[in-house]
Design a protein around this motif. Structure first.
Motif, PDB file in Angstrom:
ATOM      1  N   PHE A 201      24.407 -24.991 -28.975  1.00  0.00           N
ATOM      2  CA  PHE A 201      23.359 -24.409 -27.462  1.00  0.00           C
ATOM      3  C   PHE A 201      23.782 -24.990 -26.408  1.00  0.00           C
ATOM      4  CE2 PHE A 201      20.247 -23.826 -30.854  1.00  0.00           C
ATOM      5  CZ  PHE A 201      19.957 -22.321 -30.316  1.00  0.00           C
ATOM      6  N   GLN A 202      24.571 -24.107 -25.027  1.00  0.00           N
ATOM      7  CA  GLN A 202      24.664 -24.723 -24.047  1.00  0.00           C
ATOM      8  C   GLN A 202      23.876 -25.050 -23.258  1.00  0.00           C
ATOM      9  OE1 GLN A 202      29.131 -25.344 -23.262  1.00  0.00           O
ATOM     10  NE2 GLN A 202      28.783 -25.397 -20.839  1.00  0.00           N
ATOM     11  N   MET A 203      23.788 -25.181 -22.652  1.00  0.00           N
ATOM     12  CA  MET A 203      22.330 -25.686 -21.471  1.00  0.00           C
ATOM     13  C   MET A 203      22.766 -25.849 -19.666  1.00  0.00           C
ATOM     14  SD  MET A 203      18.787 -25.945 -23.517  1.00  0.00           S
ATOM     15  CE  MET A 203      17.876 -25.228 -22.361  1.00  0.00           C
ATOM     16  N   THR A 204      22.656 -25.324 -19.126  1.00  0.00           N
ATOM     17  CA  THR A 204      22.428 -25.894 -17.534  1.00  0.00           C
ATOM     18  C   THR A 204      21.478 -25.963 -16.422  1.00  0.00           C
ATOM     19  OG1 THR A 204      24.578 -24.364 -17.420  1.00  0.00           O
ATOM     20  CG2 THR A 204      23.962 -26.024 -15.369  1.00  0.00           C
ATOM     21  N   ILE A 205      20.316 -28.137 -16.740  1.00  0.00           N
ATOM     22  CA  ILE A 205      19.417 -27.831 -15.800  1.00  0.00           C
ATOM     23  C   ILE A 205      19.502 -27.458 -14.661  1.00  0.00           C
ATOM     24  CG2 ILE A 205      17.483 -29.746 -16.196  1.00  0.00           C
ATOM     25  CD1 ILE A 205      18.882 -30.197 -18.774  1.00  0.00           C
TER      26      ILE A 205
ATOM     27  N   MET B 165      14.038 -26.412  -2.624  1.00  0.00           N
ATOM     28  CA  MET B 165      15.905 -26.088  -3.099  1.00  0.00           C
ATOM     29  C   MET B 165      16.288 -26.161  -4.449  1.00  0.00           C
ATOM     30  SD  MET B 165      18.845 -28.291  -1.203  1.00  0.00           S
ATOM     31  CE  MET B 165      19.056 -29.675  -2.110  1.00  0.00           C
ATOM     32  N   ILE B 166      16.756 -25.269  -4.569  1.00  0.00           N
ATOM     33  CA  ILE B 166      17.304 -25.972  -6.416  1.00  0.00           C
ATOM     34  C   ILE B 166      18.642 -25.497  -6.634  1.00  0.00           C
ATOM     35  CG2 ILE B 166      17.946 -23.877  -8.510  1.00  0.00           C
ATOM     36  CD1 ILE B 166      15.305 -22.944  -7.403  1.00  0.00           C
ATOM     37  N   ARG B 167      19.322 -27.344  -7.625  1.00  0.00           N
ATOM     38  CA  ARG B 167      20.573 -27.704  -7.793  1.00  0.00           C
ATOM     39  C   ARG B 167      20.320 -27.199  -9.266  1.00  0.00           C
ATOM     40  NH1 ARG B 167      22.097 -31.883  -8.517  1.00  0.00           N
ATOM     41  NH2 ARG B 167      20.390 -33.559  -8.534  1.00  0.00           N
ATOM     42  N   GLU B 168      21.953 -27.673  -9.359  1.00  0.00           N
ATOM     43  CA  GLU B 168      22.668 -27.493 -11.121  1.00  0.00           C
ATOM     44  C   GLU B 168      22.159 -29.911 -10.714  1.00  0.00           C
ATOM     45  OE1 GLU B 168      26.247 -28.508 -13.862  1.00  0.00           O
ATOM     46  OE2 GLU B 168      26.152 -26.585 -12.238  1.00  0.00           O
ATOM     47  N   PHE B 169      21.417 -29.510 -12.375  1.00  0.00           N
ATOM     48  CA  PHE B 169      21.527 -31.400 -12.553  1.00  0.00           C
ATOM     49  C   PHE B 169      21.958 -32.106 -13.457  1.00  0.00           C
ATOM     50  CE2 PHE B 169      18.085 -34.427 -15.018  1.00  0.00           C
ATOM     51  CZ  PHE B 169      18.262 -35.359 -13.607  1.00  0.00           C
ATOM     52  N   LYS B 170      22.441 -31.382 -14.460  1.00  0.00           N
ATOM     53  CA  LYS B 170      23.284 -31.656 -15.923  1.00  0.00           C
ATOM     54  C   LYS B 170      23.321 -31.016 -15.992  1.00  0.00           C
ATOM     55  CE  LYS B 170      21.406 -35.826 -16.638  1.00  0.00           C
ATOM     56  NZ  LYS B 170      20.782 -37.444 -17.515  1.00  0.00           N
ATOM     57  N   ARG B 171      24.312 -30.482 -17.873  1.00  0.00           N
ATOM     58  CA  ARG B 171      24.751 -29.561 -18.560  1.00  0.00           C
ATOM     59  C   ARG B 171      24.225 -30.514 -20.184  1.00  0.00           C
ATOM     60  NH1 ARG B 171      28.091 -25.012 -17.137  1.00  0.00           N
ATOM     61  NH2 ARG B 171      27.674 -25.141 -14.918  1.00  0.00           N
ATOM     62  N   PHE B 172      23.846 -29.876 -21.098  1.00  0.00           N
ATOM     63  CA  PHE B 172      24.178 -30.716 -22.688  1.00  0.00           C
ATOM     64  C   PHE B 172      24.183 -29.710 -23.558  1.00  0.00           C
ATOM     65  CE2 PHE B 172      19.974 -29.264 -22.048  1.00  0.00           C
ATOM     66  CZ  PHE B 172      19.219 -30.019 -23.347  1.00  0.00           C
ATOM     67  N   GLN B 173      24.827 -29.929 -24.821  1.00  0.00           N
ATOM     68  CA  GLN B 173      25.004 -28.725 -26.116  1.00  0.00           C
ATOM     69  C   GLN B 173      24.188 -30.172 -26.674  1.00  0.00           C
ATOM     70  OE1 GLN B 173      29.138 -28.970 -26.835  1.00  0.00           O
ATOM     71  NE2 GLN B 173      29.267 -27.572 -25.515  1.00  0.00           N
ATOM     72  N   LEU B 174      23.690 -29.014 -27.746  1.00  0.00           N
ATOM     73  CA  LEU B 174      22.627 -29.563 -28.437  1.00  0.00           C
ATOM     74  C   LEU B 174      23.334 -28.683 -29.729  1.00  0.00           C
ATOM     75  CD1 LEU B 174      19.301 -30.228 -28.798  1.00  0.00           C
ATOM     76  CD2 LEU B 174      19.758 -28.872 -30.910  1.00  0.00           C
ATOM     77  N   GLU B 175      23.452 -29.391 -30.830  1.00  0.00           N
ATOM     78  CA  GLU B 175      23.916 -28.423 -32.154  1.00  0.00           C
ATOM     79  C   GLU B 175      23.200 -28.446 -32.755  1.00  0.00           C
ATOM     80  OE1 GLU B 175      27.049 -29.719 -36.414  1.00  0.00           O
ATOM     81  OE2 GLU B 175      28.223 -29.559 -34.609  1.00  0.00           O
TER      82      GLU B 175
END
Length: 110
Positions: free
Chosen positions: A21-25, A1-11
Motif C-alpha cells: 500500500f502506498q499512502m500520502t498523508i 489549509m491542507i498540505r502534503e505531510f508525508k508518504r509511506f508504504q506498508l507491505e
C-alpha cells in the motif's frame, strides 16, 4: 489549509498474496490544530475494491496504528513499512502489533 505531510508504504499479506500500500498523508490545520488524514485502496480475489480511510489522527504513529487496525479487521497481516523523507525511501521497519491485535488475529477462524 491542507498540505502534503508525508508518504509511506506498508507491505501486508492476505490469501498468500503480498500487497504494498502506498499512502500520502495530508495535514489539515484549523485553529492552530493539526489533523492528519489519508486513504488508499486495493482489491483481492473476493472483493473488487477495498478502501481504507483514516481521518483526524493527531500524529503519524496514531495514523499508522489506525491503518494497521483496519488491515487486521479486513484479514490482512501487516509485515513492514517505510517512510519517504527528503525525496528518499528510508529502510523498511517491522510493523509492531500490540498484543490484543495479535490475539484477535490468531483467534479468528481460518
Amino acid at each position: 489549509m491542507i498540505r502534503e505531510f508525508k508518504r509511506f508504504q506498508l507491505e501486508a499479506t492476505k490469501l498468500g498474496r503480498i500487497v504494498v500500500f502506498q499512502m500520502t498523508i495530508f495535514e489539515k490545520t484549523e485553529r492552530n490544530r493539526r489533523k492528519l488524514f489519508a486513504e488508499t485502496q486495493c482489491s483481492d480475489p473476493l472483493h473488487f475494491v477495498i478502501q481504507f480511510i483514516i481521518r483526524e489522527a493527531p500524529t503519524f504513529e496514531v495514523l499508522l496504528a489506525k491503518f494497521v487496525h483496519q488491515l487486521l479487521h479486513r484479514g490482512f497481516t501487516p509485515v513492514k513499512y517505510r517512510v519517504r523523507d527528503n525525496d528518499k525511501w528510508q529502510e523498511w521497519l517491522p510493523v509492531e502489533l500490540d498484543e490484543s491485535a495479535d490475539e484477535r488475529r490468531q483467534s479468528r477462524p481460518a
